[in-house]
Design a protein around this motif. Structure first.
Motif, PDB file in Angstrom:
ATOM      1  N   GLN A 104      35.833  30.815  77.548  1.00 43.01           N
ATOM      2  CA  GLN A 104      35.588  31.925  76.635  1.00 43.01           C
ATOM      3  C   GLN A 104      34.213  32.484  76.951  1.00 43.01           C
ATOM      4  OE1 GLN A 104      35.710  30.904  72.499  1.00 43.01           O
ATOM      5  NE2 GLN A 104      35.039  32.929  71.845  1.00 43.01           N
ATOM      6  N   GLN A 105      34.154  33.774  77.164  1.00 47.51           N
ATOM      7  CA  GLN A 105      32.897  34.454  77.476  1.00 47.51           C
ATOM      8  C   GLN A 105      32.299  34.997  76.188  1.00 47.51           C
ATOM      9  OE1 GLN A 105      31.976  34.542  80.773  1.00 47.51           O
ATOM     10  NE2 GLN A 105      30.008  35.453  80.298  1.00 47.51           N
ATOM     11  N   GLU A 106      31.023  34.729  75.967  1.00 52.34           N
ATOM     12  CA  GLU A 106      30.310  35.290  74.814  1.00 52.34           C
ATOM     13  C   GLU A 106      29.081  35.993  75.358  1.00 52.34           C
ATOM     14  OE1 GLU A 106      27.799  33.354  71.363  1.00 52.34           O
ATOM     15  OE2 GLU A 106      29.948  32.957  71.087  1.00 52.34           O
ATOM     16  N   GLY A 107      29.039  37.278  75.195  1.00 53.37           N
ATOM     17  CA  GLY A 107      27.958  38.040  75.810  1.00 53.37           C
ATOM     18  C   GLY A 107      28.167  38.053  77.316  1.00 53.37           C
ATOM     19  N   LYS A 108      27.128  38.429  78.052  1.00 53.70           N
ATOM     20  CA  LYS A 108      27.329  38.484  79.501  1.00 53.70           C
ATOM     21  C   LYS A 108      26.862  37.224  80.218  1.00 53.70           C
ATOM     22  CE  LYS A 108      23.157  41.087  80.673  1.00 53.70           C
ATOM     23  NZ  LYS A 108      22.653  42.266  81.343  1.00 53.70           N
ATOM     24  N   ASN A 109      26.138  36.352  79.530  1.00 52.54           N
ATOM     25  CA  ASN A 109      25.607  35.174  80.202  1.00 52.54           C
ATOM     26  C   ASN A 109      26.009  33.845  79.586  1.00 52.54           C
ATOM     27  OD1 ASN A 109      24.213  36.708  82.124  1.00 52.54           O
ATOM     28  ND2 ASN A 109      22.495  36.997  80.736  1.00 52.54           N
ATOM     29  N   THR A 111      29.128  31.215  78.737  1.00 50.73           N
ATOM     30  CA  THR A 111      30.525  30.848  78.927  1.00 50.73           C
ATOM     31  C   THR A 111      30.766  29.469  78.331  1.00 50.73           C
ATOM     32  OG1 THR A 111      30.589  32.110  80.991  1.00 50.73           O
ATOM     33  CG2 THR A 111      32.362  30.529  80.635  1.00 50.73           C
ATOM     34  N   PHE A 112      31.848  29.349  77.570  1.00 48.17           N
ATOM     35  CA  PHE A 112      32.233  28.077  76.961  1.00 48.17           C
ATOM     36  C   PHE A 112      33.506  27.574  77.616  1.00 48.17           C
ATOM     37  CE2 PHE A 112      29.860  30.372  73.734  1.00 48.17           C
ATOM     38  CZ  PHE A 112      28.932  29.413  73.345  1.00 48.17           C
ATOM     39  N   TYR A 113      33.581  26.267  77.813  1.00 48.93           N
ATOM     40  CA  TYR A 113      34.794  25.613  78.298  1.00 48.93           C
ATOM     41  C   TYR A 113      35.332  24.784  77.144  1.00 48.93           C
ATOM     42  CZ  TYR A 113      33.455  26.546  83.199  1.00 48.93           C
ATOM     43  OH  TYR A 113      33.126  27.143  84.393  1.00 48.93           O
ATOM     44  N   ARG A 114      36.632  24.870  76.913  1.00 51.17           N
ATOM     45  CA  ARG A 114      37.252  24.116  75.828  1.00 51.17           C
ATOM     46  C   ARG A 114      38.412  23.300  76.385  1.00 51.17           C
ATOM     47  NH1 ARG A 114      37.391  24.320  70.210  1.00 51.17           N
ATOM     48  NH2 ARG A 114      39.400  23.819  69.281  1.00 51.17           N
ATOM     49  N   LEU A 115      38.352  21.981  76.175  1.00 57.67           N
ATOM     50  CA  LEU A 115      39.388  21.068  76.608  1.00 57.67           C
ATOM     51  C   LEU A 115      40.302  20.787  75.428  1.00 57.67           C
ATOM     52  CD1 LEU A 115      37.198  18.405  78.491  1.00 57.67           C
ATOM     53  CD2 LEU A 115      38.025  20.620  79.334  1.00 57.67           C
ATOM     54  N   GLU A 116      41.580  21.087  75.580  1.00 56.98           N
ATOM     55  CA  GLU A 116      42.573  20.855  74.529  1.00 56.98           C
ATOM     56  C   GLU A 116      43.444  19.681  74.965  1.00 56.98           C
ATOM     57  OE1 GLU A 116      42.832  22.260  71.639  1.00 56.98           O
ATOM     58  OE2 GLU A 116      41.561  24.017  71.846  1.00 56.98           O
ATOM     59  N   PRO A 122      40.810  15.620  68.886  1.00 55.86           N
ATOM     60  CA  PRO A 122      39.963  16.815  68.760  1.00 55.86           C
ATOM     61  C   PRO A 122      39.681  17.456  70.122  1.00 55.86           C
ATOM     62  CG  PRO A 122      38.680  14.812  68.394  1.00 55.86           C
ATOM     63  CD  PRO A 122      40.110  14.396  68.525  1.00 55.86           C
ATOM     64  N   ALA A 123      39.506  18.755  70.111  1.00 60.13           N
ATOM     65  CA  ALA A 123      39.123  19.480  71.323  1.00 60.13           C
ATOM     66  C   ALA A 123      37.697  19.082  71.687  1.00 60.13           C
ATOM     67  CB  ALA A 123      39.213  20.979  71.097  1.00 60.13           C
ATOM     68  N   ILE A 124      37.376  19.223  72.961  1.00 59.95           N
ATOM     69  CA  ILE A 124      36.032  18.934  73.459  1.00 59.95           C
ATOM     70  C   ILE A 124      35.512  20.216  74.079  1.00 59.95           C
ATOM     71  CG2 ILE A 124      34.665  17.538  75.065  1.00 59.95           C
ATOM     72  CD1 ILE A 124      36.907  15.403  74.854  1.00 59.95           C
ATOM     73  N   SER A 125      34.305  20.627  73.691  1.00 60.89           N
ATOM     74  CA  SER A 125      33.751  21.889  74.174  1.00 60.89           C
ATOM     75  C   SER A 125      32.439  21.676  74.911  1.00 60.89           C
ATOM     76  CB  SER A 125      33.517  22.852  73.018  1.00 60.89           C
ATOM     77  OG  SER A 125      34.736  23.183  72.408  1.00 60.89           O
ATOM     78  N   PHE A 126      32.234  22.525  75.919  1.00 58.30           N
ATOM     79  CA  PHE A 126      31.012  22.524  76.713  1.00 58.30           C
ATOM     80  C   PHE A 126      30.515  23.950  76.825  1.00 58.30           C
ATOM     81  CE2 PHE A 126      33.629  19.061  78.289  1.00 58.30           C
ATOM     82  CZ  PHE A 126      32.726  18.013  78.419  1.00 58.30           C
ATOM     83  N   VAL A 127      29.217  24.107  77.038  1.00 65.70           N
ATOM     84  CA  VAL A 127      28.678  25.399  77.426  1.00 65.70           C
ATOM     85  C   VAL A 127      28.338  25.273  78.911  1.00 65.70           C
ATOM     86  CG1 VAL A 127      26.267  24.861  76.786  1.00 65.70           C
ATOM     87  CG2 VAL A 127      27.035  27.245  76.885  1.00 65.70           C
ATOM     88  N   ARG A 128      28.669  26.311  79.654  1.00 65.89           N
ATOM     89  CA  ARG A 128      28.376  26.338  81.094  1.00 65.89           C
ATOM     90  C   ARG A 128      26.950  26.826  81.267  1.00 65.89           C
ATOM     91  NH1 ARG A 128      28.630  30.596  84.534  1.00 65.89           N
ATOM     92  NH2 ARG A 128      28.802  30.091  86.735  1.00 65.89           N
TER      93      ARG A 128
END
Length: 157
Positions: A104-109, A111-116, A122-128
């Motif tokens: 998921q892109q938020e703004g131009k810089n 990016t989030f990764y979401r593991l389902e 529960p989902a696991i999320s990271f910021v790139r």
């Protein structure tokens, strides 16, 4: 002539099957993190287990046709650290989580990764942070804070 047509049809079908497969190429990230309450919950590590650290090995796969995210495989090992080494004492545990992942892109810089996970977990999320670094997020979407020994930043292998 009919057999030539059958052969062409078979070759065409093989081409479609090959194009629909998930790329064998993957991007792998690794880290050693603290075994705190939040990652224990995310990875379903029992609270009664002695756990000081977690070693993460995350493989992300993409569709070879369009490079869209497809599936992930997360293998993790946990337990008490063996003094003066990077390994574990006897009695370590391990697990694997698999499922789909998305970006998921938020703004131009940002990016989030979401593991389902495919199981009810529960989902696991990271910021790139960049092409080589992912940082674990807590359930509220905030950066997890490590300590002097380990962090929650996964490095690309």
């Amino acid at each position: 002539m009919k057999s030539l047509g059958n052969w062409l049809l078979i070759l065409l079908a093989i081409g479609f099957v090959q194009a629909s497969r998930v790329s064998p190429d993957q991007v792998t990230f690794r880290a050693t993190s603290p075994c705190d309450r939040i990652p224990r919950s995310m990875l379903s590590i029992p609270t009664t287990t002695e756990c000081e650290m977690i070693q993460w090995n995350l493989a992300l796969y993409r569709d070879p046709r369009n490079q869209n995210p497809t599936v992930y495989k997360l293998h993790y090992t946990y337990g008490m650290s063996k003094p003066s080494t990077t390994g574990f004492q006897d009695g370590m545990g391990s697990g694997t989580k698999e499922g789909n992942w998305s970006m998921q892109q938020e703004g131009k810089n940002k990016t989030f990764y979401r593991l389902e996970p495919s199981a009810s977990a529960p989902a696991i999320s990271f910021v790139r942070l960049d092409d080589n670094l992912l940082h674990l997020l807590d359930p509220d979407g905030k950066l997890m804070i490590g300590h002097a020994g380990w962090s929650y930043t996964l490095n690309r292998k």
